[in-house]
Design an enzyme around this catalytic site. Structure first.
Site, PDB file in Angstrom:
ATOM      1  N   ASN A   7     113.103 171.108  71.524  1.00 19.81           N
ATOM      2  CA  ASN A   7     111.801 170.780  70.952  1.00 19.81           C
ATOM      3  C   ASN A   7     111.335 169.464  71.576  1.00 19.81           C
ATOM      4  O   ASN A   7     111.860 168.406  71.255  1.00 19.81           O
ATOM      5  CB  ASN A   7     111.953 170.648  69.431  1.00 19.81           C
ATOM      6  CG  ASN A   7     110.622 170.423  68.738  1.00 19.81           C
ATOM      7  OD1 ASN A   7     109.581 170.237  69.383  1.00 19.81           O
ATOM      8  ND2 ASN A   7     110.646 170.423  67.426  1.00 19.81           N
ATOM      9  N   ARG A  88     110.334 175.150  72.009  1.00 17.39           N
ATOM     10  CA  ARG A  88     109.343 175.294  70.948  1.00 17.39           C
ATOM     11  C   ARG A  88     107.970 174.893  71.479  1.00 17.39           C
ATOM     12  O   ARG A  88     107.830 173.837  72.099  1.00 17.39           O
ATOM     13  CB  ARG A  88     109.707 174.387  69.786  1.00 17.39           C
ATOM     14  CG  ARG A  88     108.696 174.467  68.695  1.00 17.39           C
ATOM     15  CD  ARG A  88     108.983 173.472  67.624  1.00 17.39           C
ATOM     16  NE  ARG A  88     107.969 173.593  66.591  1.00 17.39           N
ATOM     17  CZ  ARG A  88     107.659 172.643  65.737  1.00 17.39           C
ATOM     18  NH1 ARG A  88     108.302 171.504  65.777  1.00 17.39           N
ATOM     19  NH2 ARG A  88     106.740 172.832  64.837  1.00 17.39           N
ATOM     20  N   HIS A 177     103.896 176.428  61.885  1.00  9.58           N
ATOM     21  CA  HIS A 177     105.208 176.592  61.223  1.00  9.58           C
ATOM     22  C   HIS A 177     105.656 178.049  61.199  1.00  9.58           C
ATOM     23  O   HIS A 177     106.460 178.448  60.340  1.00  9.58           O
ATOM     24  CB  HIS A 177     105.173 176.115  59.752  1.00  9.58           C
ATOM     25  CG  HIS A 177     104.803 174.678  59.554  1.00  9.58           C
ATOM     26  ND1 HIS A 177     103.950 174.263  58.576  1.00  9.58           N
ATOM     27  CD2 HIS A 177     105.189 173.557  60.206  1.00  9.58           C
ATOM     28  CE1 HIS A 177     103.817 172.949  58.624  1.00  9.58           C
ATOM     29  NE2 HIS A 177     104.557 172.497  59.619  1.00  9.58           N
ATOM     30  N   ASN A 206     106.358 167.076  55.789  1.00 11.55           N
ATOM     31  CA  ASN A 206     105.318 166.098  56.012  1.00 11.55           C
ATOM     32  C   ASN A 206     104.017 166.841  56.335  1.00 11.55           C
ATOM     33  O   ASN A 206     102.964 166.588  55.770  1.00 11.55           O
ATOM     34  CB  ASN A 206     105.774 165.180  57.147  1.00 11.55           C
ATOM     35  CG  ASN A 206     104.908 163.979  57.248  1.00 11.55           C
ATOM     36  OD1 ASN A 206     104.269 163.592  56.270  1.00 11.55           O
ATOM     37  ND2 ASN A 206     104.862 163.392  58.422  1.00 11.55           N
ATOM     38  N   GLY A 207     104.124 167.822  57.235  1.00 12.46           N
ATOM     39  CA  GLY A 207     103.066 168.823  57.398  1.00 12.46           C
ATOM     40  C   GLY A 207     103.409 169.963  56.448  1.00 12.46           C
ATOM     41  O   GLY A 207     104.579 170.167  56.146  1.00 12.46           O
ATOM     42  N   ARG A 236      97.580 164.126  55.771  1.00 13.80           N
ATOM     43  CA  ARG A 236      96.410 164.970  56.092  1.00 13.80           C
ATOM     44  C   ARG A 236      95.749 165.429  54.791  1.00 13.80           C
ATOM     45  O   ARG A 236      96.436 165.708  53.813  1.00 13.80           O
ATOM     46  CB  ARG A 236      96.842 166.218  56.866  1.00 13.80           C
ATOM     47  CG  ARG A 236      97.399 165.953  58.242  1.00 13.80           C
ATOM     48  CD  ARG A 236      97.552 167.279  58.988  1.00 13.80           C
ATOM     49  NE  ARG A 236      98.263 167.111  60.226  1.00 13.80           N
ATOM     50  CZ  ARG A 236      99.426 167.708  60.509  1.00 13.80           C
ATOM     51  NH1 ARG A 236      99.990 168.528  59.639  1.00 13.80           N
ATOM     52  NH2 ARG A 236     100.006 167.513  61.673  1.00 13.80           N
ATOM     53  N   ASP A 278     105.154 159.521  52.289  1.00 13.77           N
ATOM     54  CA  ASP A 278     106.452 160.142  52.066  1.00 13.77           C
ATOM     55  C   ASP A 278     106.626 160.489  50.593  1.00 13.77           C
ATOM     56  O   ASP A 278     106.467 159.622  49.727  1.00 13.77           O
ATOM     57  CB  ASP A 278     107.546 159.169  52.520  1.00 13.77           C
ATOM     58  CG  ASP A 278     108.901 159.852  52.594  1.00 13.77           C
ATOM     59  OD1 ASP A 278     109.354 160.380  51.568  1.00 13.77           O
ATOM     60  OD2 ASP A 278     109.490 159.842  53.689  1.00 13.77           O
ATOM     61  N   ARG A 280     109.121 160.871  48.842  1.00 11.48           N
ATOM     62  CA  ARG A 280     110.132 160.065  48.129  1.00 11.48           C
ATOM     63  C   ARG A 280     109.512 158.807  47.537  1.00 11.48           C
ATOM     64  O   ARG A 280     109.818 158.412  46.405  1.00 11.48           O
ATOM     65  CB  ARG A 280     111.283 159.675  49.070  1.00 11.48           C
ATOM     66  CG  ARG A 280     112.210 160.841  49.349  1.00 11.48           C
ATOM     67  CD  ARG A 280     113.085 160.562  50.520  1.00 11.48           C
ATOM     68  NE  ARG A 280     112.308 160.623  51.759  1.00 11.48           N
ATOM     69  CZ  ARG A 280     112.838 160.890  52.950  1.00 11.48           C
ATOM     70  NH1 ARG A 280     114.130 161.082  53.057  1.00 11.48           N
ATOM     71  NH2 ARG A 280     112.077 160.956  54.020  1.00 11.48           N
ATOM     72  N   GLU A 379     114.522 176.421  62.088  1.00  8.52           N
ATOM     73  CA  GLU A 379     113.683 176.875  63.207  1.00  8.52           C
ATOM     74  C   GLU A 379     114.508 176.975  64.493  1.00  8.52           C
ATOM     75  O   GLU A 379     114.270 177.847  65.321  1.00  8.52           O
ATOM     76  CB  GLU A 379     112.512 175.897  63.393  1.00  8.52           C
ATOM     77  CG  GLU A 379     111.502 176.007  62.266  1.00  8.52           C
ATOM     78  CD  GLU A 379     110.659 174.756  62.069  1.00  8.52           C
ATOM     79  OE1 GLU A 379     111.222 173.720  61.671  1.00  8.52           O
ATOM     80  OE2 GLU A 379     109.449 174.826  62.298  1.00  8.52           O
TER      81      GLU A 379
HETATM   82  P1  ADP Z   1     108.079 167.387  59.187  1.00  5.16           P
HETATM   83  O1  ADP Z   1     109.036 168.280  59.940  1.00  5.16           O
HETATM   84  O2  ADP Z   1     106.761 168.009  58.878  1.00  5.16           O
HETATM   85  O3  ADP Z   1     107.972 165.993  59.711  1.00  5.16           O
HETATM   86  P2  ADP Z   1     110.064 167.530  57.065  1.00  5.16           P
HETATM   87  O4  ADP Z   1     110.160 168.974  56.768  1.00  5.16           O
HETATM   88  O5  ADP Z   1     111.215 166.864  57.727  1.00  5.16           O
HETATM   89  O6  ADP Z   1     108.696 167.167  57.762  1.00  5.16           O
HETATM   90  O7  ADP Z   1     109.788 166.793  55.686  1.00  5.16           O
HETATM   91  C1  ADP Z   1     109.675 165.410  55.626  1.00  5.16           C
HETATM   92  C2  ADP Z   1     109.278 165.021  54.233  1.00  5.16           C
HETATM   93  O8  ADP Z   1     110.223 165.563  53.293  1.00  5.16           O
HETATM   94  C3  ADP Z   1     109.368 163.525  54.037  1.00  5.16           C
HETATM   95  O9  ADP Z   1     108.170 162.933  54.414  1.00  5.16           O
HETATM   96  C4  ADP Z   1     109.581 163.435  52.563  1.00  5.16           C
HETATM   97  O10 ADP Z   1     108.314 163.340  51.975  1.00  5.16           O
HETATM   98  C5  ADP Z   1     110.231 164.744  52.146  1.00  5.16           C
HETATM   99  N1  ADP Z   1     111.587 164.546  51.664  1.00  5.16           N
HETATM  100  C6  ADP Z   1     112.717 164.463  52.365  1.00  5.16           C
HETATM  101  N2  ADP Z   1     113.778 164.227  51.558  1.00  5.16           N
HETATM  102  C7  ADP Z   1     113.280 164.161  50.308  1.00  5.16           C
HETATM  103  C8  ADP Z   1     113.836 163.917  49.009  1.00  5.16           C
HETATM  104  N3  ADP Z   1     115.136 163.707  48.879  1.00  5.16           N
HETATM  105  N4  ADP Z   1     113.025 163.946  47.942  1.00  5.16           N
HETATM  106  C9  ADP Z   1     111.707 164.167  48.071  1.00  5.16           C
HETATM  107  N5  ADP Z   1     111.112 164.373  49.273  1.00  5.16           N
HETATM  108  C10 ADP Z   1     111.883 164.368  50.353  1.00  5.16           C
END
Ligand code: ADP
Length: 392
Positions: A7, A88, A177, A206-207, A236, A278, A280, A379
């Protein structure tokens, strides 16, 4: 056969090598800040992670170091063992509805589609060309994020704009996705023990995007021409009244790229909460009683519920709802909110089962009208599967 899933971003290269068809991960890692000062890479082998700082001028150098690591860790004895490399690619337009072997024509199409994915498609081409030089004997394939969504009917992928915008400029819904939605749908069908299913898959990271999948085929998805459609995301805005764009251009004198930046990088969780993109941090804010974080989460959850309700009607019912990706796999609060929001159609959470992160399991109650599952996405393994099939 050894197969590499790759990727590439403009300054990064993530990889995972598999023994196929066993789907055993042999080694994985990530090159970062390629072409930028302070470049480094991490390698994970046998559960141990190592970080190494090294100057990386370009993706070809990253692949050359990758080869050295494969040899040093004795993952391969010689490069002939690497039978396939799967790349990818974010945007395949309506040219590609499945994974294909790379040739000049394929590269030209990916290049042509760069206007729809200016950050991602050119990076993928750089990665493909570098891999071709470094692994001349491996079958190179491209796995498109959009391919799985190509089965959508016209009425779902067209926008109600003048029809020639579609014909001349390819303005339509492509989704994203797709590899993840396909992976969790295949796994859900295994869990359900049949293939004729109606699934709603929620890839919320995140997305974030949601798909409606009937008998293994995508019939609708929430992302559009670009990823900024549908759900509220980390930064977004997702669906908004399109005329807000021209209104703000008038009011604030924004340029097109400024308003695009606001909608992609300064909205969503971040825009509403003013705290973070985020989830979290949003959850920590909720714990601390931050009202904007509470509001952001309420809006975020509500949008997911709206889409599930819409797809429930479109599918004529639903056999399973799947939560995946960062938020879907880890956020108990978002999952619980979504399941509670679907009470009117008989969905019922099992709060105890839902008290988990990152594990495959049913999180709805035994008497829920629709079972809801966490299925961690993968993926990379989908890329390896498709590549292995084509390399044989
Ligand atoms: P992308 O691939 O779109 O960047 P991910 O699928 O890796 O995103 O997801 C990232 C998001 O997952 C982080 O921004 C966070 O908001 C959320 N995340 C990860 N771990 C946790 C957790 N323990 N509790 C809540 N949200 C979480």
């Amino acid at each position: 056969m050894k197969v590499l899933s790759v990727n590439c971003g403009s300054s990064s290269l993530k990889f995972q090598m598999y023994e196929m068809p066993e789907e055993k991960v042999l080694i994985s890692g990530n090159f970062e800040r390629i072409g930028i000062e302070g470049s480094f890479y991490t390698v994970k082998f046998n559960g141990e992670k190592a970080k190494k700082e090294v100057a990386l001028e370009n993706h070809k150098e990253a692949f050359q170091i990758l080869i050295q690591e494969l040899l040093d860790y004795k993952v391969v004895e010689n490069l002939e063992e690497v039978g396939g490399i799967g790349h990818r690619v974010v945007q395949g337009g309506d040219y590609f509805d499945k994974t294909v072997v790379v040739d000049d024509e394929v590269i030209a199409k990916i290049e042509e589609l760069s206007t729809l994915a200016p950050l991602h498609n050119p990076a993928a081409i750089i990665g493909i060309k570098a891999a071709q030089e470094v692994f001349p004997n491996a079958t190179q394939t491209v796995v498109f994020d959009t391919a799985f969504h190509q089965t959508m009917p016209e009425e779902n992928y067209l926008y109600a704009l003048p029809y020639d915008f579609y014909e001349k400029y390819k303005v339509r819904r492509y989704g994203a996705h797709g590899t993840s939605h396909k992976y969790v749908a295949l796994r859900a069908n295994e869990i359900l023990g049949r293939e004729n299913t109606r699934l709603i898959t929620c890839h919320i990271g995140n997305g974030a995007s949601i798909s409606a999948i009937k008998d293994g085929k995508c019939i609708n998805t929430s992302m559009g021409l670009t990823p900024n459609a549908g759900l509220i995301m980390g930064s977004r805005c997702g669906d908004i009244d399109a005329t807000i764009v021209t209104y703000l251009i008038d009011k604030k004198g924004f340029s097109a790229s400024e308003i695009e930046k606001v909608m992609n990088k300064e909205s969503g969780f971040l825009g509403i909460s003013g705290v973070s993109s985020d989830s979290r941090d949003i959850e920590a804010g909720i714990e601390a009683g931050n009202e904007k974080c509470i509001l952001a989460q309420r809006m975020y959850v509500k949008r997911i519920v709206d889409y599930i309700a819409k797809y429930y009607m479109e599918l004529g019912g639903c056999d399973a709802i799947i939560f995946t990706a960062g938020v879907g796999e880890n956020s108990m609060g978002v999952r619980l909110g979504v399941m509670n929001g679907l009470a009117a159609i008989g969905v019922k959470a099992d709060p105890e089962a839902n008290n988990i992160r990152g594990e495959e399991r049913m999180v709805s109650a035994a008497d829920s009208s629709i079972p809801c599952y966490i299925i961690p996405t993968d993926e990379e393994v989908m890329i390896a599967r498709d590549t292995y099939a084509l390399a044989q």
